[in-house]
Design an enzyme around this catalytic site. Structure first.
Site, mmCIF file in Angstrom:
data_model
loop_
_atom_site.group_PDB
_atom_site.id
_atom_site.type_symbol
_atom_site.label_atom_id
_atom_site.label_comp_id
_atom_site.label_asym_id
_atom_site.label_seq_id
_atom_site.Cartn_x
_atom_site.Cartn_y
_atom_site.Cartn_z
ATOM 1 N N ALA A 41 0.854 -1.192 0.000
ATOM 2 C CA ALA A 41 0.000 0.000 0.000
ATOM 3 C C ALA A 41 0.891 1.244 0.000
ATOM 4 O O ALA A 41 2.050 1.190 0.424
ATOM 5 C CB ALA A 41 -0.930 0.015 1.205
ATOM 6 N N PHE A 42 0.335 2.360 -0.457
ATOM 7 C CA PHE A 42 1.179 3.545 -0.681
ATOM 8 C C PHE A 42 1.775 4.085 0.606
ATOM 9 O O PHE A 42 2.734 4.850 0.563
ATOM 10 C CB PHE A 42 0.374 4.634 -1.409
ATOM 11 C CG PHE A 42 -0.290 5.625 -0.502
ATOM 12 C CD1 PHE A 42 -1.489 5.349 0.126
ATOM 13 C CD2 PHE A 42 0.299 6.852 -0.263
ATOM 14 C CE1 PHE A 42 -2.089 6.259 0.968
ATOM 15 C CE2 PHE A 42 -0.287 7.784 0.581
ATOM 16 C CZ PHE A 42 -1.483 7.484 1.198
ATOM 17 N N LYS A 43 1.237 3.697 1.762
ATOM 18 C CA LYS A 43 1.770 4.227 3.010
ATOM 19 C C LYS A 43 3.244 3.862 3.202
ATOM 20 O O LYS A 43 3.981 4.556 3.881
ATOM 21 C CB LYS A 43 0.923 3.769 4.188
ATOM 22 C CG LYS A 43 -0.454 4.419 4.118
ATOM 23 C CD LYS A 43 -1.295 4.210 5.347
ATOM 24 C CE LYS A 43 -2.575 5.027 5.255
ATOM 25 N NZ LYS A 43 -3.440 4.627 4.133
ATOM 26 N N ASP A 44 3.666 2.755 2.565
ATOM 27 C CA ASP A 44 5.091 2.398 2.627
ATOM 28 C C ASP A 44 5.991 3.506 2.062
ATOM 29 O O ASP A 44 7.132 3.650 2.490
ATOM 30 C CB ASP A 44 5.357 1.124 1.808
ATOM 31 C CG ASP A 44 4.740 -0.120 2.431
ATOM 32 O OD1 ASP A 44 4.627 -0.178 3.671
ATOM 33 O OD2 ASP A 44 4.391 -1.040 1.664
ATOM 34 N N MET A 53 6.331 5.774 5.061
ATOM 35 C CA MET A 53 6.652 5.127 6.328
ATOM 36 C C MET A 53 8.051 4.513 6.309
ATOM 37 O O MET A 53 8.757 4.527 7.321
ATOM 38 C CB MET A 53 5.599 4.067 6.615
ATOM 39 C CG MET A 53 5.366 3.819 8.065
ATOM 40 S SD MET A 53 4.438 5.118 8.878
ATOM 41 C CE MET A 53 2.783 4.485 8.754
#
Ligand SMILES: *Cc1c(COP(=O)(O)O)cnc(C)c1O
Length: 469
Positions: free
Chosen positions: A111-114, A117
């Protein structure tokens, strides 16, 4: 670069001062004192840079309290083919006409949060090491955010993660993703309750200042400025891939929840990147679509917040939205405080004055909304016509993008997750299972490491005390 609060606190703080912080002391969000302007020669110089070099150039404009060599090392350790699966890091897939997908979801948790993060984990480790401090990250998750945080912080020195999730309620894939982590600094706490119980416990502990200070409790939520800053980079990377000259304009369509992803687009546009439209897509939880159509921001109660098949966009209020309103109001902190501190808690929302709302057009924002039926139809159509399998959130973005496509202007739809995470809807749309990256095949069979606790803040506190230090 100094940072200030959207509610007026002007204590000049550097990047490293706000890196580990959440809200500003006055309840506002941190923003840079100004947006550095990127001119045509700079764009020309950046075009063709590898992703990590581009990230270093952009981050350097906002970070002047980390030595350049150290920052350079951190971004190269983050944005590489081992972590994100390709040298482009966020490659484009052309669909038809000027319409493309920009892949942001090839990191460890799909997911794009990587994208943000993974960098945050390295920045935290670096800054804590420099100060000789430790941090215990406490969070609640129903899936995506928690796993992105754990994969970013695993094995990092000076950091422990205590992640609460509702016992037995995450999807089998999400449970496997989080619980299979064997790192000693990652603590999965499966709470006997629902997601709201987890969140209530985190809030209760967050309000106990003594406990928080004693055990150095922190968070990694989406209001963190460093996360937003990391996301600014891929708007530039997408722009360079979609264009051949630095005078062309590009539109972006962004599946939105807490307004973090698209707020980074707003920052990139404010720096002078030639973005035409920022197309904001919501699912049935349409707080933001309503605002961009009407000028009214009306926060929803939990009864009004629907559980949808694009769950990472199921929000009742948008935690980064205050940043955009502050800019829209020409950085009038007093007016921002009236809207977000006073009106929001008193009336559950606010309506901008007509003269204020008229300015929205100048920031490029347009919006639209997508439903479960739209997602299913869009997933099916994209698979049948292009042989490309997209996830439910990206489908919301693509559906709304099509309503705003302009002849002659490339439209990049940000792909925010891989379909492997949302098997049920993929099955409904396509009658088959989603593709899964090779590294994640069979993760359901790996040994699991988690602790079941009752929905009781005192027991969570005791767990933290016995597992710190
Ligand atoms: C978090 C998330 C979003 C929403 O992003 P915001 O920054 O909250 O607007 C969209 N899609 C996926 C898959 C996400 O995980």
């Amino acid at each position: 670069m100094k940072y200030l609060s959207t509610r007026g606190d002007k204590t000049p703080l550097g990047f490293s001062d706000i890196l580990l912080e959440g809200l500003a002391p006055d309840g506002g969000l941190y923003l840079p004192a100004h947006y550095p302007q990127v001119d045509a020669p700079t764009l020309a110089r950046w075009r063709g840079l590898p992703y990590a070099e581009l990230a270093f150039e952009i981050l350097s404009l906002y970070i002047d309290d980390i030595p350049a060599a150290d920052l350079n090392r951190l971004v190269h350790a983050t944005y590489n083919v081992q972590t994100f699966g390709s040298t482009a890091i966020t490659p484009l897939t052309r669909l038809e006409g000027g319409l493309s997908l920009q892949a942001l979801s090839n990191g460890p948790t799909l997911a794009f949060k990587d994208m943000a993060m993974q960098l945050l984990g390295r920045l935290f480790e670096y800054e804590l090491g420099r100060r000789g401090e430790e941090l215990n990250i406490l969070g609640a998750t129903s899936g995506d955010t928690g796993s992105a945080a754990e994969y970013a912080m695993r094995g990092k020195k000076g950091i422990r993660v205590f992640m609460l999730s509702p016992h037995g309620r995450m999807s089998p894939f999400q449970q496997a993703q989080m619980f299979s982590l064997q790192d000693a600094n990652i603590h999965n706490l499966a709470i006997e309750g629902v997601f709201d119980d987890c969140q209530d416990i985190v809030k209760a502990i967050g309000n106990k200042l003594d406990f928080k200070r004693r055990w150095r409790i922190g968070t990694v939520n989406s209001i963190n400025w460093a996360r937003l800053l990391a996301q600014v980079v891929y708007y530039f990377a997408g722009y360079f891939q979609a264009t051949t000259s630095d005078t062309q304009r590009v539109d972006f369509a962004v599946p939105s929840g807490n307004f973090g992803n698209i707020c980074a687009g707003h920052v990139a546009r404010s720096m002078g990147l030639p973005i035409g439209q920022l197309v904001l897509a919501t699912n049935e939880n349409d707080v933001l679509d309503e605002f961009f159509r009407s000028g009214s921001y009306r926060v929803r109660g939990s009864a009004e917040t629907l559980e949808t098949s694009s769950p990472s966009m199921d929000i009742s209020k948008a935690s980064n939205f205050e940043r955009f309103i502050f800019d829209l109001l020409q950085r009038d902190a007093a007016r921002t405080a009236v809207l977000f501190a006073t009106a929001l808690s008193r009336d559950g929302g606010f309506t901008l004055a007509p003269a204020e709302f008229e300015r929205v057009a100048g920031f490029g924002f347009v919006s639209g909304k997508s439903t479960h039926a739209d997602r299913v139809a869009t997933i099916r159509d994209t698979w049948q016509r292009f042989g490309v399998m997209i996830d439910t959130h990206t489908a919301d973005g693509l559906k709304v993008a099509r309503q705003h496509v302009r002849q002659g202007t490339p439209m990049l739809v940000l792909e925010t997750a891989l379909p492997a995470k949302f098997a049920a809807t993929i099955h409904e749309a396509l009658g088959r299972e989603p593709e899964r990256p090779a590294a994640l095949r069979g993760i359901e069979d790996l040994p699991r490491r988690f602790t079941v606790l009752p929905a009781d803040a005192a027991q969570v506190e005791r767990y933290i005390e016995t597992h710190c230090g």
